[in-house]
Design an enzyme around this catalytic site. Sequence first.
Site, mmCIF file in Angstrom:
data_model
loop_
_atom_site.group_PDB
_atom_site.id
_atom_site.type_symbol
_atom_site.label_atom_id
_atom_site.label_comp_id
_atom_site.label_asym_id
_atom_site.label_seq_id
_atom_site.Cartn_x
_atom_site.Cartn_y
_atom_site.Cartn_z
ATOM 1 N N TYR A 106 0.813 -1.223 0.000
ATOM 2 C CA TYR A 106 0.000 0.000 0.000
ATOM 3 C C TYR A 106 0.843 1.268 0.000
ATOM 4 O O TYR A 106 0.575 2.182 -0.780
ATOM 5 C CB TYR A 106 -0.992 0.026 1.186
ATOM 6 C CG TYR A 106 -2.005 1.148 1.053
ATOM 7 C CD1 TYR A 106 -3.083 1.024 0.176
ATOM 8 C CD2 TYR A 106 -1.862 2.344 1.762
ATOM 9 C CE1 TYR A 106 -3.999 2.059 0.026
ATOM 10 C CE2 TYR A 106 -2.768 3.383 1.613
ATOM 11 C CZ TYR A 106 -3.837 3.240 0.748
ATOM 12 O OH TYR A 106 -4.737 4.265 0.591
ATOM 13 N N TYR A 132 10.210 -11.461 1.302
ATOM 14 C CA TYR A 132 9.043 -11.972 0.569
ATOM 15 C C TYR A 132 8.661 -10.939 -0.476
ATOM 16 O O TYR A 132 8.239 -9.829 -0.144
ATOM 17 C CB TYR A 132 7.905 -12.240 1.553
ATOM 18 C CG TYR A 132 6.610 -12.738 0.955
ATOM 19 C CD1 TYR A 132 6.520 -13.268 -0.332
ATOM 20 C CD2 TYR A 132 5.442 -12.699 1.719
ATOM 21 C CE1 TYR A 132 5.324 -13.725 -0.849
ATOM 22 C CE2 TYR A 132 4.242 -13.163 1.214
ATOM 23 C CZ TYR A 132 4.181 -13.668 -0.068
ATOM 24 O OH TYR A 132 2.988 -14.116 -0.579
ATOM 25 N N ARG A 137 0.562 -8.421 -5.159
ATOM 26 C CA ARG A 137 -0.233 -8.019 -3.997
ATOM 27 C C ARG A 137 0.240 -6.704 -3.385
ATOM 28 O O ARG A 137 -0.559 -5.918 -2.896
ATOM 29 C CB ARG A 137 -0.189 -9.115 -2.918
ATOM 30 C CG ARG A 137 -1.034 -10.328 -3.251
ATOM 31 C CD ARG A 137 -1.016 -11.324 -2.104
ATOM 32 N NE ARG A 137 -1.861 -12.459 -2.355
ATOM 33 C CZ ARG A 137 -3.157 -12.533 -2.048
ATOM 34 N NH1 ARG A 137 -3.750 -11.505 -1.457
ATOM 35 N NH2 ARG A 137 -3.855 -13.610 -2.309
ATOM 36 N N LYS A 162 11.552 -15.576 -0.457
ATOM 37 C CA LYS A 162 10.410 -16.209 -1.110
ATOM 38 C C LYS A 162 10.031 -15.288 -2.258
ATOM 39 O O LYS A 162 9.578 -14.165 -2.040
ATOM 40 C CB LYS A 162 9.227 -16.359 -0.146
ATOM 41 C CG LYS A 162 7.953 -16.854 -0.827
ATOM 42 C CD LYS A 162 6.742 -16.808 0.102
ATOM 43 C CE LYS A 162 5.479 -17.225 -0.645
ATOM 44 N NZ LYS A 162 4.266 -17.151 0.223
ATOM 45 N N ILE A 204 7.568 -22.170 -0.694
ATOM 46 C CA ILE A 204 6.583 -21.817 0.330
ATOM 47 C C ILE A 204 5.240 -21.837 -0.384
ATOM 48 O O ILE A 204 4.951 -20.987 -1.226
ATOM 49 C CB ILE A 204 6.898 -20.462 0.976
ATOM 50 C CG1 ILE A 204 8.232 -20.553 1.730
ATOM 51 C CG2 ILE A 204 5.782 -20.055 1.929
ATOM 52 C CD1 ILE A 204 8.652 -19.286 2.436
#
Length: 293
Positions: A106, A132, A137, A162, A204
């Site tokens: 965000y 990550y 996203r 990841k 993962i």
Amino acid sequence: MFSGSIPALVTPFRGGTFDEGAFRRLVDWQIDNGSTALVPCGTTGEASTLSNAEHHRVVEVCIEQAAGRVPVIAGCGSNDTQNALLHMNFSKKAGAAAGLCVAPYYNRPSQRGLVAHFSHLAENCSLPIVLYNVPGRTVTDLEPDTVIELAEKFPKSIIAIKDASGDLSRVTDHRMGIGREFCQLSGDDELALPANAAGARGCISVTANVAPALCAEFQQACAENDFARARQLNDKLYPLHYAMFEDASPAPVKYALSRVHDWLTDEVRLPLCTASDEARAAVDAALEHAGLV
């Protein structure tokens, strides 16, 4: 160092609250079926809808139930650096092996902001960090040069990534820029096969929630360079990888788990909704293809 099949665990709910008993059973089932580490409170664990108290309880229960049988990589990500540090400090005290720290979402920080964010975490908590990157996203992309800079700056703290960027060239970028000792884990089940061939050490995984034994067998085949066997297993799992995202995750995987185990429900928290009829049909077909029902 982490490797193999590592499920990003769902957080079971019943009646709107954390179902601790079901979660403990899920942890045992995962370990019994070959999962090599566990990730509570990641994206699949609906961490974004958990209060800090709930978040910490899920991490604590996972570590308690795993009881040292496999390492726990606690989800510690936040778009607030201080809240991410809070999660890291708690997870270290609780006994986590590492913290999974997503690029802040965000806020859309620059690469300089990402370096500052992860540097602050590494400088203020000794818990090892698994970066990550999931720009689909977070909007923000943790670029290879930034990963290399962080890994070189904090070699004892920033130990793994990841990567769910979908860009397979990054496995080689990271390996050549940092070295083979830096642990790379795929964040996309459907790309785990080529990622492993390029130098990743595991995944993962969302799919491993519902198919832990098959995912563990697939990862073992890759580790043994038996890519003929790995391809066979990948073909068995492939429809399931895509079915997990036929609706907003983790609704499809929670539906899949409710079909495999009667002690798990398909409850999710708003703003997510339970899986649509179309997603359920895709999951049903994929479970049958994989021989899970």
